[in-house]
Design a protein around this motif. Structure first.
Motif, short mmCIF file in Angstrom:
data_model
loop_
_atom_site.label_atom_id
_atom_site.label_comp_id
_atom_site.label_asym_id
_atom_site.label_seq_id
_atom_site.Cartn_x
_atom_site.Cartn_y
_atom_site.Cartn_z
N CYS A 193 0.87 -1.05 -0.05
CA CYS A 193 -0.10 -0.15 0.13
C CYS A 193 0.77 1.22 -0.08
O CYS A 193 1.76 1.44 0.78
N LYS A 194 0.49 2.01 -0.87
CA LYS A 194 1.27 3.37 -0.86
C LYS A 194 0.21 4.54 -0.63
O LYS A 194 -0.82 4.49 -1.27
N LYS A 195 0.63 5.51 0.12
CA LYS A 195 -0.25 6.53 0.49
C LYS A 195 0.16 7.86 -0.32
O LYS A 195 0.97 8.06 -0.49
N VAL A 196 -0.80 8.25 -1.11
CA VAL A 196 -0.90 9.35 -2.10
C VAL A 196 -1.52 10.55 -1.75
O VAL A 196 -2.87 10.30 -1.37
N THR A 197 -0.78 11.57 -1.54
CA THR A 197 -1.52 12.65 -0.78
C THR A 197 -1.86 13.86 -2.11
O THR A 197 -1.12 14.02 -2.89
N VAL A 198 -3.10 14.07 -2.28
CA VAL A 198 -3.68 14.88 -3.08
C VAL A 198 -3.95 16.31 -2.66
O VAL A 198 -4.75 16.38 -1.66
N HIS A 199 -3.37 17.31 -3.18
CA HIS A 199 -3.69 18.70 -2.55
C HIS A 199 -4.59 19.38 -3.68
O HIS A 199 -4.35 19.49 -5.00
N GLY A 200 -5.76 19.81 -3.13
CA GLY A 200 -7.01 20.17 -3.67
C GLY A 200 -6.79 21.86 -3.94
O GLY A 200 -5.88 22.39 -3.60
N ASN A 201 -8.06 22.50 -4.62
CA ASN A 201 -7.88 23.85 -4.69
C ASN A 201 -9.25 24.54 -3.97
O ASN A 201 -9.55 25.52 -4.16
N CYS A 202 -9.57 23.69 -2.69
CA CYS A 202 -10.60 24.23 -1.87
C CYS A 202 -9.94 24.70 -0.60
O CYS A 202 -8.81 24.14 -0.18
N GLU A 203 -10.44 25.48 0.30
CA GLU A 203 -9.65 26.15 1.55
C GLU A 203 -10.80 25.68 2.46
O GLU A 203 -11.97 25.44 2.25
N ASP A 204 -10.22 25.23 3.75
CA ASP A 204 -10.87 24.87 4.96
C ASP A 204 -11.16 26.30 5.57
O ASP A 204 -11.13 27.38 5.18
N GLU A 205 -11.98 26.18 6.86
CA GLU A 205 -12.24 27.34 7.57
C GLU A 205 -10.99 28.03 8.18
O GLU A 205 -11.25 29.43 8.22
N LYS A 206 -9.76 27.56 8.04
CA LYS A 206 -8.58 28.23 8.60
C LYS A 206 -7.87 29.08 7.22
O LYS A 206 -6.94 29.55 7.31
N GLY A 207 -8.33 28.91 6.07
CA GLY A 207 -8.04 29.54 4.82
C GLY A 207 -6.81 28.48 4.11
O GLY A 207 -6.21 28.94 3.44
N GLU A 208 -6.57 27.37 4.80
CA GLU A 208 -5.57 26.32 4.46
C GLU A 208 -6.18 25.46 3.15
O GLU A 208 -7.41 25.19 3.26
N GLU A 215 -5.29 5.55 -0.89
CA GLU A 215 -4.58 4.61 -0.78
C GLU A 215 -4.34 3.87 -2.07
O GLU A 215 -5.48 3.65 -2.75
N LEU A 216 -3.19 3.56 -2.55
CA LEU A 216 -2.93 2.77 -3.69
C LEU A 216 -2.48 1.48 -3.43
O LEU A 216 -1.44 1.17 -2.77
N TRP A 217 -3.40 0.26 -3.49
CA TRP A 217 -2.93 -1.09 -3.34
C TRP A 217 -2.54 -1.59 -4.62
O TRP A 217 -3.27 -1.59 -5.57
N SER A 218 -1.28 -2.16 -4.52
CA SER A 218 -0.64 -2.89 -5.86
C SER A 218 0.19 -4.00 -5.52
O SER A 218 0.55 -4.35 -4.41
N ARG A 219 0.67 -4.41 -6.43
CA ARG A 219 1.57 -5.71 -6.66
C ARG A 219 2.78 -5.21 -7.50
O ARG A 219 2.34 -4.52 -8.37
N ASP A 220 3.85 -5.79 -7.32
CA ASP A 220 4.94 -5.78 -8.33
C ASP A 220 4.47 -6.31 -9.63
O ASP A 220 4.62 -7.64 -9.62
N PRO A 221 4.60 -5.58 -10.77
CA PRO A 221 4.02 -6.24 -12.02
C PRO A 221 5.37 -7.14 -12.53
O PRO A 221 4.81 -8.35 -13.28
N VAL A 222 6.42 -7.00 -12.07
CA VAL A 222 7.64 -7.89 -12.51
C VAL A 222 7.38 -9.17 -11.79
O VAL A 222 7.44 -10.43 -12.51
N GLU A 223 7.21 -9.19 -10.34
CA GLU A 223 7.04 -10.53 -9.67
C GLU A 223 5.64 -11.19 -10.18
O GLU A 223 5.80 -12.33 -10.08
N CYS A 224 4.61 -10.49 -10.69
CA CYS A 224 3.54 -11.11 -11.27
C CYS A 224 3.98 -12.00 -12.41
O CYS A 224 3.50 -13.19 -12.62
N VAL A 225 4.56 -11.30 -13.23
CA VAL A 225 5.26 -11.88 -14.53
C VAL A 225 6.02 -13.18 -14.26
O VAL A 225 5.81 -14.30 -14.57
N LYS A 226 6.81 -13.13 -13.13
CA LYS A 226 7.69 -14.24 -12.68
C LYS A 226 6.68 -15.40 -12.34
O LYS A 226 7.04 -16.50 -12.76
#
Length: 645
Positions: A193-208, A215-226
């Motif tokens: 599992c890899k965590k991918v952080t996506v930065h949006g264009n909306c602001e919260d109450e604090k102006g941030e 979450e990106l769940w994946s397998r190594d494609p080379v190992e799958c080929v093996k």
């Protein structure tokens, strides 16, 4: 003892001698030269191709000599095919084919062991039964049934039933122990599992600025080929080098079915070192909803007008992370032990991307009103025109110029989106636009036939002012041309005549109503039925929806990955036991027999068992009459019903 007449190497078995000559280039070259000298006596005017009945299971990278213990190279005899006449007087060769292989591909490097051989050796050294960690075969069969049919709660209830504990005497006392047993089974490459952080264009109450973590769940494609290339289940279907197949000895009538008989493999082989083994990668993607609730959606950190483009970019970013191992492997190759028990230098290369039209536009970074394969204008689509194909290098250059602030005219002319780093940008030897193949399900069955032909015919027949005779002729001509095209495109084996008939039906259709084009993909990658989207759409159920239903619907991604891992562990173990039962002296029921005992003296001479006769009972009245095609496919799981007609 068998020994090589070229280098003197001694082997223990004739099979080992064959593998030695095939895998040692020096001995192989001397063997081939001797074969050529012997065959030169009987050369004729026609090319002589290796021959096999029907479709071969696999193509050997080098000729395998037929040797005895002290090999003497004998003349390679020609194989003749008995002609058989059908009722109409036409002769055919019982689906026989002649092959012209590439000898500079698929070289074997050294002997090796697949994962199944290694696991068998481990069990023998540890003194384990084939169905270990389970006590016996019956307990393994029960575990197989539990993992396929019950969830964790139901499994716990079943194992704690008094009748189960008191009478069955299982070593499995609860679900926790059951899952521990499952973890000990051989399995496929693990999930990460890899965590991918996506930065949006909306602001919260604090102006941030808001951001989301995906979450990106994946397998190594080379190992799958093996794992796949070394799985003995595919031994009879494995090809290590391209070849051209012909229906006749003279090589005039070409046959195209599997990818190794088409043109793409041979062209890519020219760009790789001698002896390279290509593993064509077939990708597929299709979005689906796991539930009907709003919580299944993502990217709430973007405004509605920016959400779609952000989703496109996120898709390409995640796919780039997923396919990253293919870049180094495609450039330099990876040594893998294949099912022929030889090590090969394998180059996994993206060959085909199977998906529907909308996903093709997403992958090719173009708008939905444009063709994802070529540069034809939006208002010219459907015309019988030869438009220039999209080019990966020029597309990357246009996107890069747009990223640095330039405004190339080609960006709008080609209908591109501002996806600056496509996932396929660095994949070696890959042409993503060429990789899109015809989609029989959406383009022919649903698209051309249902949405176009049927509606078009209904509209024409409903116009009273059109002459009835002319109307009937036009409808029949176009309808027949589309049906001919659809059925020719679904053939499992394509020949020169069938490809010509496919082009003829397309030409007839364009003469009346221009709509289609997709012939070159068959000659490049093989018969179109192998790249139908029906399979990945079915996998929505097997790999996504079923695994989601097995979770508790809370933080379900990890639970889905674990559920899939358990299902595959059972499948791999079942495949291993089937493979083991077919090995000489490796019956699973005799696996733990004492090798010191004289089994022959204690084994009575029993008469050979009569083979079981398979019987089939057919009902006189159908149990489910008057079913629609859609009901047959969905309710009964007959996904291949239409292609089989």
């Amino acid at each position: 003892m068998p020994h090589c007449v070229f280098c003197g190497k001694v082997t223990t078995t004739p099979e080992g001698l064959k593998r030695h000559i095939v895998g040692r280039p020096g001995c192989q070259m001397q063997y081939e030269s001797m074969i050529e000298e012997v065959e030169a006596e009987n050369l004729d005017d026609e090319p002589d191709f290796p021959h096999q009945d029907a479709a071969p299971g696999h193509v050997h990278p080098h000729p395998s000599p037929d040797m005895d213990d002290n090999p003497v190279l004998s003349k390679t005899h020609r194989i003749t095919v008995k002609e058989v006449e059908d009722e109409d007087g036409m002769s055919f060769t019982n689906n026989s084919q002649y092959f012209k292989p590439r000898m500079d591909a698929g070289w074997a490097l050294h002997e090796g062991e697949t994962s199944f051989e290694k696991y068998r050796t481990y069990q023998e050294e540890e003194g384990e039964d084939p169905w270990s960690p389970f006590d016996d075969e019956e307990e393994w069969d029960l575990a197989h049934w539990l993992i396929k049919n019950l969830g964790q709660t139901r499994t716990e209830e079943f194992l704690k039933l008094p009748i189960t504990q008191n009478r069955s005497k299982l070593s499995l006392h609860n679900n926790h122990l059951f899952l521990q047993y499952m973890d000990k089974l051989p399995c496929r490459p693990g999930w990460s599992c890899k965590k991918v952080t996506v930065h949006g264009n909306c602001e919260d109450e604090k102006g941030e600025m808001l951001q989301e973590e995906v979450e990106l769940w994946s397998r190594d494609p080379v190992e799958c080929v093996k794992e796949l290339i070394g799985n003995p289940s595919f031994k009879e279907h494995m090809a290590y080098s391209p070849a051209k197949a012909y229906a006749d000895h003279a090589g005039k009538h070409r046959v195209i079915d599997e990818m190794w008989t088409a043109d793409w493999w041979g062209k890519k082989q020219n760009a790789l070192p001698d002896g390279a083994t290509i593993a064509p990668i077939i990708l597929s993607s299709d979005k689906t909803s796991l539930s009907q609730f709003r919580g299944d959606n993502k990217l709430d950190c973007f405004t509605p007008d920016a959400c779609s483009l952000a989703g496109y970019r996120l898709f390409h970013h995640c796919m780039a992370l997923l396919l990253q191992p293919l870049i180094g492997a495609g450039n330099d190759g990876v040594e893998m032990v294949c099912v022929d028990l030889w090590g090969h230098r394998v180059y996994p290369i993206l060959a085909v991307y199977v998906t529907n039209f909308l996903e093709q536009c997403l992958v090719s970074c173009c708008k939905e009103n444009r063709c994802p394969k070529c540069l034809i204008a939006a208002n010219e689509q459907g015309d019988a025109l030869n438009s220039a194909m999209r080019d990966p290098e020029s597309t990357k250059d246009i996107l890069h110029k747009r990223k640095i602030g330039q405004h190339p005219l080609e960006f709008e002319a080609n209908g591109l989106r501002t996806i600056y780093k496509p996932f396929w940008a660095d994949l070696p030897h890959a042409d993503i636009f060429l990789a899109f193949t015809p989609d029989l399900l959406h383009q022919l069955h649903k698209g051309v036939f249902k949405d176009h032909l049927v509606k078009w015919c209904i509209n024409i027949i409903g116009e009273d002012e059109m002459d009835a005779c002319f109307k009937a002729i036009r409808v029949l001509v176009v309808a027949r041309s589309i049906l001919d095209f659809s059925y020719y495109a679904q053939l499992h084996i394509q020949m020169t005549e069938s490809l010509e008939a496919l082009q003829t039906s397309l030409t007839v259709f364009h003469a009346n109503k221009d709509i289609l084009k997709e012939l070159t993909s068959i000659t490049l990658f093989g018969a179109a039925d192998g790249f139908n989207t029906e399979l990945p759409e079915r996998l929505h159920i097997d790999f996504a929806k079923d695994s989601y239903r097995a979770s508790n619907k809370w933080d379900y991604e990890e639970q889905m990955a674990l559920w899939l891992q358990c299902q595959e562990a059972v499948f791999i173990c079942s495949t291993y036991l089937d493979w083991l039962s077919q090995q000489p002296h490796s019956n699973p029921h005799d696996f733990d027999a004492d090798s010191d005992t004289d089994s022959e003296s204690e084994t009575p001479n029993l008469p050979a068992a009569e083979p079981l006769q398979a019987t089939h009972a057919l009902a006189k009245v159908p149990a489910h009459p008057h079913q629609s095609v859609q009901t047959i496919i969905t309710a009964h799981g007959a996904t291949e019903f239409l292609p089989a007609l």
